[in-house]
Design a protein around this motif. Structure first.
Motif, PDB file in Angstrom:
ATOM      1  N   TYR A   1      38.073  46.406  33.252  1.00 20.73           N
ATOM      2  CA  TYR A   1      37.119  46.374  34.364  1.00 20.73           C
ATOM      3  C   TYR A   1      36.978  47.757  34.991  1.00 20.73           C
ATOM      4  O   TYR A   1      35.880  48.177  35.370  1.00 20.73           O
TER       5      TYR A   1
ATOM      6  N   TYR B   1      23.552  40.837  36.241  1.00 21.51           N
ATOM      7  CA  TYR B   1      23.421  40.210  37.560  1.00 21.51           C
ATOM      8  C   TYR B   1      22.106  40.574  38.243  1.00 21.51           C
ATOM      9  O   TYR B   1      21.712  39.919  39.205  1.00 21.51           O
TER      10      TYR B   1
ATOM     11  N   LYS C   1      24.266  40.671  44.750  1.00 24.42           N
ATOM     12  CA  LYS C   1      24.489  40.508  43.317  1.00 24.42           C
ATOM     13  C   LYS C   1      25.680  41.352  42.844  1.00 24.42           C
ATOM     14  O   LYS C   1      26.453  40.922  41.979  1.00 24.42           O
TER      15      LYS C   1
ATOM     16  N   LEU D   1      28.696  39.576  43.864  1.00 29.83           N
ATOM     17  CA  LEU D   1      28.911  38.406  43.007  1.00 29.83           C
ATOM     18  C   LEU D   1      29.665  38.788  41.741  1.00 29.83           C
ATOM     19  O   LEU D   1      30.522  38.025  41.271  1.00 29.83           O
ATOM     20  N   LYS D   2      29.377  39.961  41.206  1.00 31.76           N
ATOM     21  CA  LYS D   2      30.099  40.423  40.021  1.00 31.76           C
ATOM     22  C   LYS D   2      31.587  40.584  40.334  1.00 31.76           C
ATOM     23  O   LYS D   2      32.453  40.169  39.556  1.00 31.76           O
TER      24      LYS D   2
ATOM     25  N   VAL E   1      33.291  39.066  42.658  1.00 33.72           N
ATOM     26  CA  VAL E   1      33.874  37.746  42.883  1.00 33.72           C
ATOM     27  C   VAL E   1      34.148  37.050  41.544  1.00 33.72           C
ATOM     28  O   VAL E   1      35.202  36.424  41.363  1.00 33.72           O
ATOM     29  N   ASP E   2      33.223  37.145  40.607  1.00 31.77           N
ATOM     30  CA  ASP E   2      33.416  36.520  39.295  1.00 31.77           C
ATOM     31  C   ASP E   2      34.628  37.115  38.580  1.00 31.77           C
ATOM     32  O   ASP E   2      35.413  36.390  37.957  1.00 31.77           O
ATOM     33  N   GLU E   3      34.772  38.426  38.665  1.00 27.76           N
ATOM     34  CA  GLU E   3      35.919  39.078  38.020  1.00 27.76           C
ATOM     35  C   GLU E   3      37.220  38.651  38.686  1.00 27.76           C
ATOM     36  O   GLU E   3      38.228  38.398  38.010  1.00 27.76           O
TER      37      GLU E   3
ATOM     38  N   LYS F   1      37.814  35.815  40.313  1.00 25.84           N
ATOM     39  CA  LYS F   1      38.104  34.417  39.974  1.00 25.84           C
ATOM     40  C   LYS F   1      38.629  34.297  38.543  1.00 25.84           C
ATOM     41  O   LYS F   1      39.508  33.463  38.266  1.00 25.84           O
ATOM     42  N   HIS F   2      38.118  35.111  37.648  1.00 23.38           N
ATOM     43  CA  HIS F   2      38.602  35.089  36.265  1.00 23.38           C
ATOM     44  C   HIS F   2      40.072  35.504  36.212  1.00 23.38           C
ATOM     45  O   HIS F   2      40.885  34.855  35.530  1.00 23.38           O
TER      46      HIS F   2
END
Length: 391
Positions: free
Chosen positions: A23, A57, A73, A76-77, A79-81, A83-84
């Protein structure tokens, strides 16, 4: 290396460390920022970002693009990372990752409290909350009809409840902060022990009304909660030991020192007393305890500067500013923080890289928001004022 982390770290943490380092490679570079600063419209920014990790996104967003949409947006990226990584993590890494979000939870709670105090629509406030600071019961705050219900829900249903109790155990500080008059006094746990004073806190919260809070008291509450949070996070990292404890101690100490300086500068000229200031400073960091004694008695920015110049890491920060100037202080602190965060990636087998990546990505989003606002408001001459280059 600080121990034998290499022997066992990769059993549970090796995969996620590889993920977070991947990342990190997607963070924007100085060349990207230079190109973004040359953009004429937000659509130009979108076109440039389409070639980065933000592309998926933003690709379906119609024109004209708004700054809030762009920031949403990009967030959001992140947050997705997050949560993963959290879904793949095992203890104690999962707890470490949860600690990273508590600061956003505090900001969200304070946002809702402040908005409710000024009679703003709670649903509108919820939309402005940071996604990383959302928790299961935050939606129930929308049904609260008054401050009493709001605090009761916050106390019972959030991970921040121990930090509210921590406020109570700080001697009579809560009396000063919320101006509550409890006939029987405050009883609770020992100093520094979570969970103490919970029942008494609940009783005092039930008695709270709009008159008990104003903007200044809410800010004091925010800083008191942050103090409890940083001290708790610091203790947790020390228990982990090894390279994680050593690197996170330095990063959290810098955060505690920065907050101490900001609290001092923001409280100059207010009714906050010297003792009240000291109660808001974290009980660790390079400035603890002697630097805190000096900050508590500062009455202007030049006295703060004189006190900080005794500490080499902060001398370089204040040397960038002219006397009597504080506007560029935040940027100087952000630049120093970015340097320290990047250095944490130079070692392996520790959890600090997860904290560092989240902070670096948040800084990147702040950069994008500033650039987008400057472009949208036709203020390109100021576009470099607040951009902090990461690489």
């Amino acid at each position: 290396m600080y121990g034998f982390e290499a022997l066992t770290f990769n059993i549970h943490g090796g995969f996620l460390e590889a993920i977070v380092r991947g990342y990190r490679s997607g963070l924007l570079t100085a060349a990207d920022y230079n190109n973004l600063c040359q953009c004429e419209t937000l659509d130009d920014i979108k076109m440039h970002l389409s070639a980065t990790d933000y592309g998926p996104y933003l690709q379906n967003e119609p024109s004209p693009l708004h700054t809030t949409t762009l920031v949403e947006k990009c967030t959001l990226k992140l947050v997705d990372e997050y949560k993963h990584m959290l879904a793949q993590a095992t203890e104690p890494l999962s707890t470490f990752l949860e600690y990273i979000t508590y600061g956003h939870m505090i900001d969200n709670v304070v946002l809702i409290v402040t908005g409710t105090l000024h009679e703003r629509d709670v649903q509108e406030l919820l939309e402005k909350c940071h996604p990383l600071g959302m928790f299961d019961s935050i939606a129930t705050l929308a049904v609260a009809q008054n401050m009493r219900d709001l605090y009761r829900l916050v106390l019972v249903d959030t991970p921040l409840a121990p930090y509210f109790s921590e406020c109570i155990t700080s001697e009579v500080q809560i009396m000063k902060i919320f101006d509550l008059h409890l006939g029987g006094g405050v009883k609770g746990g020992r100093d520094g022990e979570f969970g103490g004073g919970g029942s008494c806190w609940f009783l005092s919260v039930v008695a709270m009304t709009h008159e008990d809070l104003d903007d200044m008291n809410i800010e004091i509450m925010r800083n008191t909660l942050y103090k409890a949070y940083l001290e708790d996070f610091h203790r947790f990292c020390q228990k982990l030991g090894g390279a994680t404890a050593a690197i996170m101690s330095e990063l959290l100490s810098f955060e505690a020192d920065r907050r101490a300086v900001n609290i001092t500068i923001n409280s100059i000229g207010t009714e906050l007393t010297r003792e009240d200031r000291k109660k808001l400073y974290s009980n660790f960091g390079l400035l603890y305890p002697y630097g805190h004694e000096e900050l508590a008695i500062c009455e202007d920015i030049d006295q703060v500067r004189s006190g900080m110049e005794k500490y080499p890491p902060y001398q370089a920060i204040f040397s960038k500013m002219s006397f009597g100037e504080s506007q560029m202080l935040d940027k100087a602190f952000y630049e120093e923080e970015v340097k320290r965060l990047c250095l944490s990636f130079e070692q392996q087998f520790h959890y600090a890289v997860f904290f560092a990546y989240m902070r670096l990505r948040e800084q990147e989003i702040r950069n994008l928001m500033w650039i987008s606002e400057c472009v949208a408001q036709n203020q390109k001459s100021r576009v470099h004022d607040s951009v902090v280059f990461i690489f």
